[in-house]
Design a protein around this motif. Structure first.
Motif, mmCIF file in Angstrom:
data_model
loop_
_atom_site.group_PDB
_atom_site.id
_atom_site.type_symbol
_atom_site.label_atom_id
_atom_site.label_comp_id
_atom_site.label_asym_id
_atom_site.label_seq_id
_atom_site.Cartn_x
_atom_site.Cartn_y
_atom_site.Cartn_z
ATOM 1 N N SER A 289 34.601 18.536 69.042
ATOM 2 C CA SER A 289 33.931 17.295 69.476
ATOM 3 C C SER A 289 32.887 16.851 68.478
ATOM 4 N N ILE A 290 32.794 15.550 68.328
ATOM 5 C CA ILE A 290 31.746 14.975 67.491
ATOM 6 C C ILE A 290 30.577 14.583 68.397
ATOM 7 N N ILE A 291 29.419 15.082 68.046
ATOM 8 C CA ILE A 291 28.202 14.755 68.796
ATOM 9 C C ILE A 291 27.435 13.724 67.975
ATOM 10 N N GLU A 292 27.097 12.609 68.596
ATOM 11 C CA GLU A 292 26.333 11.581 67.872
ATOM 12 C C GLU A 292 25.660 10.670 68.885
ATOM 13 N N PRO A 293 24.601 9.989 68.487
ATOM 14 C CA PRO A 293 23.983 9.024 69.395
ATOM 15 C C PRO A 293 25.027 8.004 69.847
ATOM 16 N N ALA A 294 25.063 7.738 71.161
ATOM 17 C CA ALA A 294 26.059 6.795 71.683
ATOM 18 C C ALA A 294 25.845 5.435 71.020
ATOM 19 N N TYR A 306 19.601 10.766 65.110
ATOM 20 C CA TYR A 306 20.433 11.918 64.776
ATOM 21 C C TYR A 306 21.728 11.477 64.105
ATOM 22 N N LYS A 307 22.286 12.376 63.326
ATOM 23 C CA LYS A 307 23.558 12.109 62.658
ATOM 24 C C LYS A 307 24.729 12.502 63.566
ATOM 25 N N ALA A 308 25.914 12.172 63.119
ATOM 26 C CA ALA A 308 27.122 12.650 63.806
ATOM 27 C C ALA A 308 27.490 14.005 63.206
ATOM 28 N N SER A 334 18.234 10.978 58.028
ATOM 29 C CA SER A 334 17.040 10.796 57.197
ATOM 30 C C SER A 334 16.704 9.309 56.989
ATOM 31 N N THR A 335 17.677 8.434 57.283
ATOM 32 C CA THR A 335 17.408 7.010 57.066
ATOM 33 C C THR A 335 16.700 6.359 58.257
ATOM 34 N N ALA A 336 16.618 7.104 59.377
ATOM 35 C CA ALA A 336 16.011 6.492 60.579
ATOM 36 C C ALA A 336 14.489 6.415 60.435
#
Ligand SMILES: O=C(O)CCC(=O)C(=O)O
Ligand SMILES: [Fe+2]
Length: 336
Positions: A289-294, A306-308, A334-336
């Motif tokens: 599974s890929i976890i990433e901000p919806a 957060y990244k994926a 890191s770009t956030a």
């Protein structure tokens, strides 16, 4: 294998369990007055329930639920079987947990990485997958006699309950109600923790401060205190409520909600009088599974924190080859 429960009753606290001063529990009496919210799932007003869950999830990352629909008898029976399991002789526990040649049922003491630990934790545990039930139940313990029957029924109920809670959370976050119905929640595990009476509760812990590496966790406990949540720089005790479940937001849901929900840090303290047994239902994604901000929660004014990443990679840098730098590199955008 040396389990804590096989030797701890007559000893003093061995040096290898003495935590450094900064991690020791220190005050064993912590305030309960500001304890976590209690949410009644039978309330008619769904919107209100969702608001309560969201608020608790933001402020504490923890809440308790009552009137959740799981029968009290089943909860009691599950706890009885869990206590009976840990009361068995070590050789029986080992035999009962060795039925799967692939080792899906794991019995261990302290943490998965006992040999690598500087300091050990005051707990024994057994963990196994529980879904789909018919693929796993044949590898579960057969002793105590009713283990499979009771824990099987319990895991079916907890699965339903976890889906219900995740739906409420989806609605609260503004995600489609089936956001977690894919690989993200399909690999739940049952973990039965056991903390024997400890000779020096002020010097050691049952579990160090941690976040669960889950989507959510649903915990069954007894009247014996031990769980504490870290909030605003101090520890708050989670008061045992008869037949309530303690629910907490895991780190993965913190990532998916882009920080809207708080994967709260918690720990377990021991006590010198009573053994404490708890049963956690860990809602896990599949390894791939890929976890990433919806996507629905991210925009120009709310950039992804957060990244994926792949769940298996997260487990690797968190547990298998723990590396703080690699972990930060994996999860933070890191770009956030
Ligand atoms: O036993 C408890 O009270 C909490 C257990 C826990 O935090 C865990 O299994 O991750
Ligand atoms: Fe935990």
């Amino acid at each position: 294998m040396t389990l804590l429960s096989s030797w701890c009753y007559d000893g003093s606290l061995p040096e290898s369990y003495v935590m450094p001063p900064e991690t020791r529990p220190g005050d064993l009496i912590v305030p309960m007055e500001k304890s976590i919210p209690v949410i009644d799932l039978q309330r008619k007003d769904r919107k209100e329930t969702i608001q309560q869950i969201m608020k608790a999830g933001q402020e504490f990352g923890f809440f308790q639920i009552i009137n959740h629909g799981v029968s009290e008898d089943l909860m009691d029976e599950t706890m009885n079987v869990a206590e009976e399991f840990h009361a068995m002789p070590v050789l029986d526990k080992e035999r009962e947990c060795a039925k799967d040649p692939n080792g899906s049922c794991k019995l261990y003491t302290s943490s998965y990485v006992y040999p690598r630990e500087d300091v050990h934790l005051w707990r024994d545990a057994v963990i196994h997958p529980c879904r789909p039930l018919d693929q796993h139940i044949q590898f579960w313990p057969e002793k105590p006699n009713r283990y499979r029957e009771v824990v099987g029924a319990y895991s079916v109920e907890l699965w339903k309950l976890s889906c219900r809670i995740l739906e409420l959370i989806c609605e609260g976050l503004g995600l489609s109600l089936n956001y977690f119905s894919n690989d993200l929640s399909q690999v739940p595990q049952i973990i039965i923790n056991h903390y024997p009476p400890c000779p020096e509760p002020s010097l050691t812990l049952g579990l160090l401060k941690h976040r669960d590496l889950t989507i959510i966790t649903i915990l069954l406990q007894t009247q014996i205190k031990g769980l504490q949540v870290f909030k605003d720089g101090r520890w708050i005790g989670i008061e045992p409520l008869p037949h309530a479940f303690v629910v907490n937001i895991g780190s993965l849901l913190m990532f998916i909600s882009n920080g809207k929900l708080n994967g709260a840090e918690h720990r377990v303290v021991t006590n010198s009088r009573d053994a404490r047994t708890t049963v956690s239902f860990f809602v896990y994604p599949s390894d791939e599974s890929i976890i990433e901000p919806a996507k629905a929660l991210v925009n120009a004014s709310n950039p992804a924190i957060y990244k994926a990443f792949k769940f298996a990679d997260f487990i690797n840098v968190s547990i298998i080859n723990p590396d703080d730098e690699a972990l930060k590199e994996l999860i933070y955008n890191s770009t956030a």
